[in-house]
Design a protein around this motif. Structure first.
Motif, PDB file in Angstrom:
ATOM      1  N   LEU A 135      -4.683   5.139   0.853  1.00 30.02           N
ATOM      2  CA  LEU A 135      -3.158   5.428   1.326  1.00 30.02           C
ATOM      3  C   LEU A 135      -3.070   4.946   2.665  1.00 30.02           C
ATOM      4  O   LEU A 135      -3.808   5.178   3.340  1.00 30.02           O
ATOM      5  CB  LEU A 135      -2.638   6.954   1.152  1.00 30.02           C
ATOM      6  N   HIS A 136      -1.777   4.435   2.690  1.00 26.71           N
ATOM      7  CA  HIS A 136      -1.391   4.299   4.460  1.00 26.71           C
ATOM      8  C   HIS A 136      -1.053   5.655   5.204  1.00 26.71           C
ATOM      9  O   HIS A 136      -0.123   6.312   4.659  1.00 26.71           O
ATOM     10  CB  HIS A 136      -0.251   3.087   4.481  1.00 26.71           C
ATOM     11  N   ASP A 137      -1.718   5.932   6.075  1.00 27.04           N
ATOM     12  CA  ASP A 137      -1.597   7.004   6.960  1.00 27.04           C
ATOM     13  C   ASP A 137      -1.450   6.648   8.330  1.00 27.04           C
ATOM     14  O   ASP A 137      -2.267   5.839   9.130  1.00 27.04           O
ATOM     15  CB  ASP A 137      -2.579   8.037   6.950  1.00 27.04           C
ATOM     16  N   ALA A 138      -0.132   6.791   9.024  1.00 25.81           N
ATOM     17  CA  ALA A 138       0.160   6.335  10.340  1.00 25.81           C
ATOM     18  C   ALA A 138      -0.313   7.288  11.333  1.00 25.81           C
ATOM     19  O   ALA A 138      -0.407   6.834  12.589  1.00 25.81           O
ATOM     20  CB  ALA A 138       1.660   6.192  10.835  1.00 25.81           C
ATOM     21  N   MET A 193       0.794  -1.244  -0.101  1.00 29.14           N
ATOM     22  CA  MET A 193      -0.144   0.174   0.018  1.00 29.14           C
ATOM     23  C   MET A 193       0.862   1.285  -0.041  1.00 29.14           C
ATOM     24  O   MET A 193       1.763   1.389   0.824  1.00 29.14           O
ATOM     25  CB  MET A 193      -0.869   0.063   1.317  1.00 29.14           C
ATOM     26  N   THR A 194       0.481   2.220  -0.878  1.00 26.85           N
ATOM     27  CA  THR A 194       1.297   3.312  -0.887  1.00 26.85           C
ATOM     28  C   THR A 194       1.235   4.285   0.312  1.00 26.85           C
ATOM     29  O   THR A 194      -0.282   4.459   0.756  1.00 26.85           O
ATOM     30  CB  THR A 194       0.806   4.114  -2.298  1.00 26.85           C
ATOM     31  N   ARG A 195       2.077   4.871   0.718  1.00 27.29           N
ATOM     32  CA  ARG A 195       2.106   5.626   2.005  1.00 27.29           C
ATOM     33  C   ARG A 195       1.764   7.246   1.621  1.00 27.29           C
ATOM     34  O   ARG A 195       1.954   7.644   0.528  1.00 27.29           O
ATOM     35  CB  ARG A 195       3.302   5.828   2.910  1.00 27.29           C
ATOM     36  N   LEU A 196       0.871   7.753   2.551  1.00 27.78           N
ATOM     37  CA  LEU A 196       0.503   9.169   2.372  1.00 27.78           C
ATOM     38  C   LEU A 196       1.828  10.104   2.242  1.00 27.78           C
ATOM     39  O   LEU A 196       2.720   9.968   3.365  1.00 27.78           O
ATOM     40  CB  LEU A 196      -0.381   9.671   3.292  1.00 27.78           C
ATOM     41  N   THR A 197       1.909  11.010   1.535  1.00 27.33           N
ATOM     42  CA  THR A 197       3.078  11.802   1.494  1.00 27.33           C
ATOM     43  C   THR A 197       2.878  13.202   1.041  1.00 27.33           C
ATOM     44  O   THR A 197       1.577  13.425   0.207  1.00 27.33           O
ATOM     45  CB  THR A 197       4.317  11.430   0.970  1.00 27.33           C
ATOM     46  N   ARG A 198       3.496  14.258   1.312  1.00 21.92           N
ATOM     47  CA  ARG A 198       3.262  15.521   0.617  1.00 21.92           C
ATOM     48  C   ARG A 198       3.242  15.650  -0.717  1.00 21.92           C
ATOM     49  O   ARG A 198       4.336  15.105  -1.575  1.00 21.92           O
ATOM     50  CB  ARG A 198       4.064  16.480   1.416  1.00 21.92           C
ATOM     51  N   THR A 199       2.472  16.441  -1.719  1.00 24.49           N
ATOM     52  CA  THR A 199       2.285  16.606  -2.997  1.00 24.49           C
ATOM     53  C   THR A 199       2.672  17.965  -3.386  1.00 24.49           C
ATOM     54  O   THR A 199       2.865  18.380  -4.573  1.00 24.49           O
ATOM     55  CB  THR A 199       1.101  16.062  -3.611  1.00 24.49           C
ATOM     56  N   THR A 200       2.695  19.081  -2.353  1.00 24.96           N
ATOM     57  CA  THR A 200       3.127  20.247  -2.712  1.00 24.96           C
ATOM     58  C   THR A 200       3.879  20.800  -1.665  1.00 24.96           C
ATOM     59  O   THR A 200       4.201  20.331  -0.707  1.00 24.96           O
ATOM     60  CB  THR A 200       1.572  21.134  -2.641  1.00 24.96           C
ATOM     61  N   PRO A 201       4.602  21.891  -2.119  1.00 26.16           N
ATOM     62  CA  PRO A 201       5.604  22.198  -1.056  1.00 26.16           C
ATOM     63  C   PRO A 201       5.013  22.873   0.222  1.00 26.16           C
ATOM     64  O   PRO A 201       3.994  23.192   0.361  1.00 26.16           O
ATOM     65  CB  PRO A 201       6.232  23.673  -2.129  1.00 26.16           C
ATOM     66  N   ALA A 202       5.964  22.595   1.564  1.00 31.18           N
ATOM     67  CA  ALA A 202       5.332  22.779   2.679  1.00 31.18           C
ATOM     68  C   ALA A 202       5.173  24.575   2.687  1.00 31.18           C
ATOM     69  O   ALA A 202       6.320  25.230   2.351  1.00 31.18           O
ATOM     70  CB  ALA A 202       6.476  22.347   3.645  1.00 31.18           C
ATOM     71  N   GLN A 258       5.804  11.011   6.725  1.00 28.17           N
ATOM     72  CA  GLN A 258       4.775  11.619   5.439  1.00 28.17           C
ATOM     73  C   GLN A 258       4.816  12.985   5.357  1.00 28.17           C
ATOM     74  O   GLN A 258       3.863  13.675   4.779  1.00 28.17           O
ATOM     75  CB  GLN A 258       3.088  11.177   6.436  1.00 28.17           C
ATOM     76  N   CYS A 259       5.949  13.578   5.834  1.00 32.46           N
ATOM     77  CA  CYS A 259       6.420  14.856   5.471  1.00 32.46           C
ATOM     78  C   CYS A 259       5.237  15.999   6.229  1.00 32.46           C
ATOM     79  O   CYS A 259       5.338  17.059   5.618  1.00 32.46           O
ATOM     80  CB  CYS A 259       6.471  15.469   3.954  1.00 32.46           C
ATOM     81  N   GLY A 260       4.857  15.359   7.294  1.00 33.57           N
ATOM     82  CA  GLY A 260       3.890  16.192   8.116  1.00 33.57           C
ATOM     83  C   GLY A 260       2.255  16.266   7.579  1.00 33.57           C
ATOM     84  O   GLY A 260       1.711  16.709   8.216  1.00 33.57           O
ATOM     85  N   THR A 261       2.325  15.570   6.564  1.00 33.61           N
ATOM     86  CA  THR A 261       0.823  15.292   5.905  1.00 33.61           C
ATOM     87  C   THR A 261       0.068  14.438   6.685  1.00 33.61           C
ATOM     88  O   THR A 261       0.727  13.365   7.259  1.00 33.61           O
ATOM     89  CB  THR A 261       0.742  14.991   4.503  1.00 33.61           C
ATOM     90  N   TYR A 262      -1.079  14.371   6.860  1.00 29.30           N
ATOM     91  CA  TYR A 262      -2.079  13.272   7.316  1.00 29.30           C
ATOM     92  C   TYR A 262      -3.355  13.388   6.832  1.00 29.30           C
ATOM     93  O   TYR A 262      -3.822  14.525   6.212  1.00 29.30           O
ATOM     94  CB  TYR A 262      -2.150  13.402   8.879  1.00 29.30           C
ATOM     95  N   THR A 263      -4.285  12.507   7.338  1.00 35.73           N
ATOM     96  CA  THR A 263      -5.845  12.423   6.974  1.00 35.73           C
ATOM     97  C   THR A 263      -6.551  12.956   7.818  1.00 35.73           C
ATOM     98  O   THR A 263      -6.477  12.350   9.305  1.00 35.73           O
ATOM     99  CB  THR A 263      -6.270  11.083   6.339  1.00 35.73           C
ATOM    100  N   ALA A 264      -7.490  13.786   7.928  1.00 41.06           N
ATOM    101  CA  ALA A 264      -8.567  14.215   8.919  1.00 41.06           C
ATOM    102  C   ALA A 264      -9.980  13.418   8.461  1.00 41.06           C
ATOM    103  O   ALA A 264     -10.270  13.597   7.281  1.00 41.06           O
ATOM    104  CB  ALA A 264      -8.962  15.623   9.022  1.00 41.06           C
ATOM    105  N   VAL A 265     -10.424  12.729   9.129  1.00 44.17           N
ATOM    106  CA  VAL A 265     -11.903  11.895   8.825  1.00 44.17           C
ATOM    107  C   VAL A 265     -12.716  12.323   9.710  1.00 44.17           C
ATOM    108  O   VAL A 265     -12.870  12.447  10.796  1.00 44.17           O
ATOM    109  CB  VAL A 265     -11.471  10.225   9.055  1.00 44.17           C
ATOM    110  N   GLU A 266     -13.880  12.875   8.806  1.00 47.99           N
ATOM    111  CA  GLU A 266     -15.135  13.294   9.615  1.00 47.99           C
ATOM    112  C   GLU A 266     -15.975  12.025   9.772  1.00 47.99           C
ATOM    113  O   GLU A 266     -16.182  11.568   8.727  1.00 47.99           O
ATOM    114  CB  GLU A 266     -15.744  14.466   8.892  1.00 47.99           C
ATOM    115  N   LEU A 267     -16.374  11.883  10.796  1.00 49.75           N
ATOM    116  CA  LEU A 267     -17.383  10.693  11.085  1.00 49.75           C
ATOM    117  C   LEU A 267     -18.647  11.336  11.381  1.00 49.75           C
ATOM    118  O   LEU A 267     -19.193  11.957  12.568  1.00 49.75           O
ATOM    119  CB  LEU A 267     -16.727  10.081  12.504  1.00 49.75           C
TER     120      LEU A 267
END
Length: 468
Positions: free
Chosen positions: A230-233, A1-10, A62-71
């Protein structure tokens, strides 16, 4: 599984956040990212873990990126968040943290009540606290958040630079005023001239934050991966509702948080009282009574008819009557909305998690409301029951004798109040001045003794029914 990472400059740094936990990443960071999207500006966030490297170790790959999941009750929605530039670990490199603070324009905090190293009953700095003693012994190498702020502000003053704004995002009434007072106390111990400069030039706006954010579990990581591919730790899970009310008093520029929905106001007090008493107070009440009744989460607790009726009673009869509503707010409607949020089955907010650090939370969440009821000539039996449930919880044993993993700075002293008759146990608790102050009202001893007796003899749900 591909890991989440940054796709734009910080984004370039504008903010340093102390105490980078799940709540800020599910709340303040989203507002900041949306503010930049709406109005621009360099407001990238450098996160600081004040104790352990766990958050850094999860986010760095993950270069500081992460996923926010609204439940939401009807499903889940994911978004990727890229506003965090990096995460520093204070004990590993204090100099790097101080360097980041030196160049920040805004410093935000979510360090929880115990991170303020204060005496909750008085609001004063605890000069005997081990990390404050360390700050005083070696101001150049801070150990506490208060120490880092004080030392970084000193560096700004010495360089002829203006101070950064310090914005608390913790669930403490008057959090800005409290934080300002603590920084001034520590600065005064180190250098009275520094304290005078901070008092004259600094800005410590108060704020009220609201969003239910349960602790992330391994199951949450798996469901996020299934949702996004995507895998997000380090995902964060949160309810749909959010609110951020901020005192509009800054020492310099700020992100356009209003464009993201934050409310900039002259006085936060009515908003924070409403939230601390209505939400945090009943959250704690349900956490202790719910835990003792076997409820794992808040939604499980309000699924018990007796506890659902109990929390509605708290709002209607013991909390709302002593509150002043913020402008344009209906307190009964606010309470009804809170109940719907509590009942959301998608939010697995554990009673054990909310029950942590109760000695630091009770003064503002429950004891203040009890005092206001006393002033109004009322005897708040439901609030007595919540405090008595906390007393049983902190004994380390539930009503069936099973062990409780009590996480509290005063855990040993609280547990030492047991065993004994209800009146004896109550007297020992009330002697803990850090929680109850130097001279608790005699009516509090009487009310807590009766509530503790009811819990021990009848159990939480019957006792809850008896106060309605």
């Amino acid at each position: 599984m591909t890991r989440l990472t940054r796709t734009t400059p910080a984004p370039a740094q504008g903010i340093v956040h102390l105490g980078l936990g799940a709540f800020f990443r599910a709340h303040g960071a989203l507002y900041v990212e949306e503010a930049m999207a709406a109005s621009g500006g360099d407001w990238g966030i450098t996160g600081v873990s004040l104790k352990s490297p766990g958050q850094r170790d999860r986010l760095a790959p993950q270069c500081g990126t992460y996923t926010a999941v609204e439940l939401g009750p009807e499903g889940e929605t994911a978004r990727h968040v890229s506003v965090i530039r990096e995460v520093l670990v204070a004990p590993e490199d204090p100099a790097a943290v101080l360097a980041a603070l030196r160049t920040a324009r805004l410093v935000t905090l979510t360090i929880t009540e115990k991170g303020y190293c204060h005496i909750p009953a008085t609001g004063r700095l605890d000069l005997a606290h081990p990390v404050i003693r360390a700050d005083l012994a070696n101001p150049e190498a801070p150990a506490s958040a208060i120490g880092y702020l004080t030392r970084a502000l000193a560096a700004r003053r010495d360089a002829g630079e203006p101070p950064f704004t310090v914005l608390s995002c913790d669930n403490i009434p008057g959090n800005g005023a409290l934080l300002r007072g603590l920084v001034l106390e520590l600065a005064g111990e180190i250098d009275p001239a520094l304290a005078a400069w901070i008092a004259a030039e600094g800005a410590f706006p108060s704020s009220m934050v609201d969003r239910i954010v349960p602790a992330t579990t391994e199951a949450d990581i798996a469901r996020t991966e299934a949702l996004t591919g995507l895998h997000d730790a380090a995902p964060v899970m949160h309810e749909p509702f959010r609110q951020w009310v901020i005192e509009d008093h800054f020492a310099g520029p700020r992100p356009d948080l209003a464009a993201a929905g934050a409310e900039l106001v002259e006085d936060v007090t009515p908003f924070e009282h409403m939230k601390l008493r209505c939400l945090n107070g009943t959250h704690s009440a349900l956490a202790y009574l719910g835990y003792l009744s076997g409820a794992e989460t808040i939604s499980d607790a309000v699924a018990h008819p007796a506890l659902a009726a109990y929390v509605r009673h708290l709002w209607a009869e013991e909390i709302l009557p002593v509150l002043t509503a913020p402008p344009g707010t209906s307190l009964p409607d606010y309470a009804d909305a809170l109940f719907r949020r509590y009942a959301n089955p998608a939010i697995r907010h554990r009673t054990w998690q909310i029950a942590m650090d109760g000695s630091q939370k009770l003064p503002q969440r429950l004891l203040g409301t009890i005092g206001e009821n006393f002033s109004a000539g009322r005897s708040p039996r439901g609030l007595f029951l919540a405090v008595a449930a906390w007393m049983i919880y902190t004994s380390g044993r539930d009503l069936h004798g099973a062990a409780i993993d009590v996480r509290d700075p005063l855990a040993d002293r609280l547990g030492a109040c047991w065993p004994g008759a209800p009146a004896e146990v109550t007297a020992r608790y009330l002697a803990i001045e850090e929680v109850f102050g130097p001279a608790p009202d005699p009516a509090l001893a009487e009310g807590l003794t009766a509530a503790l007796t009811a819990l021990l003899t009848s159990g939480p749900e019957t006792a809850a029914q008896q106060v309605i």
